[in-house]
Design a protein around this motif. Structure first.
Motif, PDB file in Angstrom:
ATOM      1  N   ILE A 198       0.848  -1.193   0.000  1.00 43.42           N
ATOM      2  CA  ILE A 198       0.000   0.000   0.000  1.00 43.42           C
ATOM      3  C   ILE A 198       0.886   1.246   0.000  1.00 43.42           C
ATOM      4  CG2 ILE A 198      -1.807   1.234   1.280  1.00 43.42           C
ATOM      5  CD1 ILE A 198      -2.502  -1.479   2.603  1.00 43.42           C
ATOM      6  N   PRO A 199       0.618   2.239  -0.859  1.00 40.09           N
ATOM      7  CA  PRO A 199       1.481   3.434  -0.937  1.00 40.09           C
ATOM      8  C   PRO A 199       1.248   4.398   0.233  1.00 40.09           C
ATOM      9  CG  PRO A 199      -0.337   3.642  -2.474  1.00 40.09           C
ATOM     10  CD  PRO A 199      -0.456   2.269  -1.880  1.00 40.09           C
ATOM     11  N   ILE A 200       1.692   3.974   1.401  1.00 42.62           N
ATOM     12  CA  ILE A 200       1.505   4.778   2.608  1.00 42.62           C
ATOM     13  C   ILE A 200       2.467   5.975   2.636  1.00 42.62           C
ATOM     14  CG2 ILE A 200       1.767   4.735   5.131  1.00 42.62           C
ATOM     15  CD1 ILE A 200       0.706   1.862   5.085  1.00 42.62           C
ATOM     16  N   ALA A 201       3.641   5.806   2.121  1.00 45.99           N
ATOM     17  CA  ALA A 201       4.698   6.807   2.299  1.00 45.99           C
ATOM     18  C   ALA A 201       4.517   8.071   1.458  1.00 45.99           C
ATOM     19  CB  ALA A 201       6.060   6.186   2.000  1.00 45.99           C
ATOM     20  N   ASP A 202       3.825   7.991   0.311  1.00 47.28           N
ATOM     21  CA  ASP A 202       3.832   9.133  -0.614  1.00 47.28           C
ATOM     22  C   ASP A 202       2.621  10.054  -0.474  1.00 47.28           C
ATOM     23  OD1 ASP A 202       1.780   7.675  -1.717  1.00 47.28           O
ATOM     24  OD2 ASP A 202       2.609   7.600  -3.753  1.00 47.28           O
ATOM     25  N   GLY A 203       1.785   9.850   0.554  1.00 47.72           N
ATOM     26  CA  GLY A 203       0.634  10.719   0.745  1.00 47.72           C
ATOM     27  C   GLY A 203      -0.621  10.271   0.031  1.00 47.72           C
ATOM     28  N   SER A 204      -0.545   9.159  -0.714  1.00 44.53           N
ATOM     29  CA  SER A 204      -1.746   8.643  -1.380  1.00 44.53           C
ATOM     30  C   SER A 204      -2.776   8.162  -0.370  1.00 44.53           C
ATOM     31  CB  SER A 204      -1.381   7.491  -2.326  1.00 44.53           C
ATOM     32  OG  SER A 204      -0.506   7.923  -3.339  1.00 44.53           O
ATOM     33  N   VAL A 205      -2.278   7.599   0.739  1.00 40.89           N
ATOM     34  CA  VAL A 205      -3.145   7.128   1.818  1.00 40.89           C
ATOM     35  C   VAL A 205      -3.031   8.101   2.975  1.00 40.89           C
ATOM     36  CG1 VAL A 205      -3.505   5.300   3.514  1.00 40.89           C
ATOM     37  CG2 VAL A 205      -2.995   4.711   1.137  1.00 40.89           C
ATOM     38  N   ARG A 206      -4.148   8.709   3.334  1.00 40.10           N
ATOM     39  CA  ARG A 206      -4.152   9.692   4.413  1.00 40.10           C
ATOM     40  C   ARG A 206      -5.141   9.315   5.525  1.00 40.10           C
ATOM     41  NH1 ARG A 206      -2.254  13.505   7.964  1.00 40.10           N
ATOM     42  NH2 ARG A 206      -3.911  14.992   8.484  1.00 40.10           N
ATOM     43  N   THR A 207      -6.342   8.845   5.171  1.00 42.54           N
ATOM     44  CA  THR A 207      -7.347   8.508   6.170  1.00 42.54           C
ATOM     45  C   THR A 207      -7.510   6.990   6.250  1.00 42.54           C
ATOM     46  OG1 THR A 207      -9.106   8.742   4.518  1.00 42.54           O
ATOM     47  CG2 THR A 207      -8.598  10.664   5.880  1.00 42.54           C
ATOM     48  N   ALA A 208      -7.630   6.480   7.473  1.00 45.86           N
ATOM     49  CA  ALA A 208      -7.733   5.041   7.680  1.00 45.86           C
ATOM     50  C   ALA A 208      -8.810   4.743   8.714  1.00 45.86           C
ATOM     51  CB  ALA A 208      -6.386   4.468   8.127  1.00 45.86           C
ATOM     52  N   LEU A 209      -9.366   3.543   8.646  1.00 45.53           N
ATOM     53  CA  LEU A 209     -10.387   3.094   9.583  1.00 45.53           C
ATOM     54  C   LEU A 209      -9.921   1.798  10.231  1.00 45.53           C
ATOM     55  CD1 LEU A 209     -13.335   3.463  10.683  1.00 45.53           C
ATOM     56  CD2 LEU A 209     -14.062   1.931   8.835  1.00 45.53           C
ATOM     57  N   ASP A 210      -9.939   1.779  11.577  1.00 41.24           N
ATOM     58  CA  ASP A 210      -9.547   0.582  12.325  1.00 41.24           C
ATOM     59  C   ASP A 210     -10.775   0.050  13.043  1.00 41.24           C
ATOM     60  OD1 ASP A 210      -8.206  -1.443  13.555  1.00 41.24           O
ATOM     61  OD2 ASP A 210      -6.898  -0.181  14.774  1.00 41.24           O
ATOM     62  N   THR A 211     -11.307  -1.082  12.581  1.00 42.49           N
ATOM     63  CA  THR A 211     -12.505  -1.677  13.160  1.00 42.49           C
ATOM     64  C   THR A 211     -12.107  -2.620  14.287  1.00 42.49           C
ATOM     65  OG1 THR A 211     -12.453  -3.455  11.524  1.00 42.49           O
ATOM     66  CG2 THR A 211     -13.762  -1.525  10.987  1.00 42.49           C
ATOM     67  N   GLY A 212     -12.611  -2.380  15.490  1.00 38.74           N
ATOM     68  CA  GLY A 212     -12.228  -3.209  16.634  1.00 38.74           C
ATOM     69  C   GLY A 212     -10.786  -2.952  17.003  1.00 38.74           C
ATOM     70  N   CYS A 213     -10.491  -1.701  17.396  1.00 35.55           N
ATOM     71  CA  CYS A 213      -9.111  -1.206  17.420  1.00 35.55           C
ATOM     72  C   CYS A 213      -8.300  -1.590  18.651  1.00 35.55           C
ATOM     73  CB  CYS A 213      -9.135   0.320  17.326  1.00 35.55           C
ATOM     74  SG  CYS A 213      -9.912   1.122  18.756  1.00 35.55           S
ATOM     75  N   GLY A 214      -8.922  -2.145  19.699  1.00 41.16           N
ATOM     76  CA  GLY A 214      -8.172  -2.357  20.936  1.00 41.16           C
ATOM     77  C   GLY A 214      -7.767  -1.022  21.535  1.00 41.16           C
ATOM     78  N   VAL A 215      -6.482  -0.860  21.869  1.00 41.72           N
ATOM     79  CA  VAL A 215      -5.989   0.416  22.407  1.00 41.72           C
ATOM     80  C   VAL A 215      -5.427   1.312  21.307  1.00 41.72           C
ATOM     81  CG1 VAL A 215      -5.570  -0.526  24.705  1.00 41.72           C
ATOM     82  CG2 VAL A 215      -3.737  -0.604  22.990  1.00 41.72           C
ATOM     83  N   ALA A 216      -5.737   0.959  20.053  1.00 44.33           N
ATOM     84  CA  ALA A 216      -5.436   1.797  18.878  1.00 44.33           C
ATOM     85  C   ALA A 216      -3.947   1.978  18.609  1.00 44.33           C
ATOM     86  CB  ALA A 216      -6.125   3.153  18.999  1.00 44.33           C
ATOM     87  N   SER A 217      -3.155   0.939  18.832  1.00 45.55           N
ATOM     88  CA  SER A 217      -1.718   1.058  18.548  1.00 45.55           C
ATOM     89  C   SER A 217      -1.448   1.193  17.053  1.00 45.55           C
ATOM     90  CB  SER A 217      -0.967  -0.141  19.124  1.00 45.55           C
ATOM     91  OG  SER A 217      -0.896  -0.036  20.532  1.00 45.55           O
ATOM     92  N   TRP A 218      -2.283   0.565  16.219  1.00 44.29           N
ATOM     93  CA  TRP A 218      -2.106   0.714  14.769  1.00 44.29           C
ATOM     94  C   TRP A 218      -2.238   2.185  14.381  1.00 44.29           C
ATOM     95  CZ3 TRP A 218      -5.778   1.225  10.407  1.00 44.29           C
ATOM     96  CH2 TRP A 218      -5.206   0.929   9.176  1.00 44.29           C
TER      97      TRP A 218
END
Length: 550
Positions: A198-218
């Motif tokens: 996934i092109p996380i580094a170049d700004g293509s991915v900015r918003t994310a959804l974590d379903t069932g996140c626990g303490v949200a470390s991701w």
């Protein structure tokens, strides 16, 4: 010579001046005598008035005021209403997610974990107290890894998740090592693997959804990569998951995939993940996966790590049969294909799919399509077992709904929803003017309160976010903004997500889906005018006090 001449002239005019004064005096004397003779106009008026007025009406003349029948008001002094503190048992009160209220509802499909707000007569009209020993949270980025025990005094997760390194208790603080159920090597290593696809580094991915996140470390570890994750988890037996996340300075809300649509607009997130979130993706004819598809942008990515992925290795640990797990994964693959998702990666415990850019690029077409116009109508609306259709495109290579620029360019670029005229009353020109206006406002705020823009105010909320101008002007790695779009306001939340910001729909007549003391700064431009004739404004103020940190 000149002086003598002037003096002589002055002496010659003096008798003339005297005669003139005498003449005028005689004239006015004669004029007065004529007026009083009865022939003058003034005397006629006086006689007429005297005939009209009976001077004997007021027998006892006084100089007191005679309008005592009119009440005289003293300037009123506004008295502050005293709102008393609640009992200590309400320290972590969450109005619409309380356990006692939840247990009145059915357990199937997680209905009892959804929002259930108390009726008017059961609302608390008191101020939620802080726990004994409450301390200002650690500043970011230290707060990502440490939290004061006194602020969230619950140790159950340190026992239940001890081997998975979610959270550890050390002295009078909690430590968050960055572990998780499906990333034993740490969140950074897990994200590195995702970033290989996934092109996380170049700004293509900015918003994310974590379903069932626990303490949200991701979400916590994505922040340093300039990705904002909206994390949610239910308020359940894993006590204080979301409370820990917010105490760390990570975006999160209390929430669950049950029967009600998620409070986010369609095409909101560039990436979504389930890391052993235990959501039954294949149940209810794939309804939950269809809801993720609704909020996932065309071209966005979905990550599934955990059951049933890598079932051949873990089926005995999960205490399930090979046949059962194999059938579950096959069903997920089929649903993904109907949703126009293409599988891009599967290795070890991780599988990644990518949503197609438009309907024209789909190999299979879902026969059961939802109404496109209802895609953002979500507040207390039931999830449907149907696929949200792609917006129409004119060419096969076009991104349905409009292509976004890479972040940070997309923060101030005109969002596609505005460019296409989908927000009533908002044009590209008015959007740009709104940005200029909020830059001026935020500059003024910072001059008044110099802590704004520092790590002291980490968790920020805009209660009536509009186009997200406040959050955009405040944007920095030191803070994040929860942009709330009231359900009675113009629906602009899709615009906010297209700018690379995050937010949520909410009705401020009800409690917000968060624990007490979770925000450092609240911004409420125009909110009370919006709700003036809708609900009790005092309730909104009490709710603001509940979620605001000491």
């Amino acid at each position: 010579m000149g002086s003598k001449h002037n003096a002589s002239g002055h002496r010659m005019r003096s008798p003339l001046s005297i005669f003139a004064v005498i003449g005028l005096c005689c004239f006015f004397y004669l004029l007065g005598a004529w007026q009083r003779s009865g022939f003058g106009k003034g005397d006629k008026i006086a006689v007429k008035v005297n005939k009209l007025i009976d001077c004997n009406i007021i027998k006892n003349l006084t100089f007191e005021t005679h309008h005592s029948n009119v009440e005289i008001f003293e300037p009123s002094k506004q008295k502050a209403k005293l709102i008393k503190p609640c009992g200590v048992q309400y320290t972590d009160y969450t109005p619409c997610q309380e356990q006692d209220q939840a247990m009145k509802f059915p357990r199937e499909d997680m209905i009892y974990r959804e929002r259930h707000c108390p009726p008017e007569e059961e609302k608390l009209h008191c101020l939620i107290p802080a726990p004994k020993g409450y301390t200002t949270p650690f500043p970011w980025p230290k707060s990502r890894d440490y939290a004061h025990y006194a602020n969230v005094p619950y140790k159950s997760l340190t026992v239940e998740k001890a081997v998975q390194n979610w959270v550890q208790f050390q002295g009078n603080v909690f430590k968050f090592p960055g572990g998780g159920t499906m990333f034993p090597q740490g969140a950074d290593a897990y994200i590195d693997e995702l970033a290989s696809v996934i092109p996380i580094a170049d700004g293509s991915v900015r918003t994310a959804l974590d379903t069932g996140c626990g303490v949200a470390s991701w979400g916590a570890y994505l922040l340093k990569r300039n990705v904002l994750a909206m994390s949610f988890a239910p308020k359940d037996n894993h006590e204080a998951q979301v409370q820990f996340a917010l105490e760390r300075g990570v975006p999160a809300v209390i929430g669950v995939l049950g029967t009600i649509r998620l409070p986010y607009p369609s095409r909101a997130f560039d990436m979504a993940q389930c890391s052993r979130c235990l959501i039954p993706w294949t149940s209810n004819d794939g309804k939950y996966l269809m809801e993720v598809d609704r909020v996932l942008r065309p071209g966005g990515y979905w990550i599934l790590s955990g059951p049933p992925i890598n079932w051949k290795t873990y089926y005995q640990t999960w205490k399930r049969s090979k046949e059962d797990l194999k059938a579950e994964q096959r069903k997920i693959e089929q649903l993904a294909e109907l949703l126009c998702w293409e599988k891009k990666y599967e290795k070890g415990d991780i599988a990644i799919w990518r949503k197609k850019l438009s309907a024209e690029s789909c190999q299979k077409r879902s026969a059961n399509l939802c109404k496109l116009g209802d895609a953002d109508d979500v507040w207390y609306k039931k999830m449907e077992t149907c696929k949200t259709p792609f917006p129409e495109v004119t060419t096969a290579n076009e991104v349905a709904g409009g292509e976004l620029k890479k972040f940070p360019a997309r923060l101030f670029a005109v969002p596609p929803r505005i460019d296409e005229g989908l927000v009533p009353g908002v044009t590209a020109e008015s959007y740009l003017e709104d940005n200029k206006l909020w830059k001026k406002h935020v500059d003024t705020y910072k001059r008044i309160n110099r802590l704004i823009g520092t790590t002291r105010y980490r968790n920020v909320m805009d209660m009536n976010a509009g186009l997200g101008g406040f959050a955009a002007a405040l944007e920095s790695k030191k803070s994040w903004v929860m942009n709330v779009v009231p359900t009675i306001a113009t629906n602009t939340l899709g615009v906010i997500y297209e700018r690379g910001l995050i937010g949520i729909y909410h009705d401020w007549c009800e409690g917000f889906s968060t624990y007490p003391r979770t925000y450092d700064l609240i911004h409420a431009n125009g909110l009370f005018g919006l709700y003036q004739n809708t609900c009790n404004l005092e309730d909104i103020l009490i709710e603001m006090d509940r979620i605001l940190r000491p």
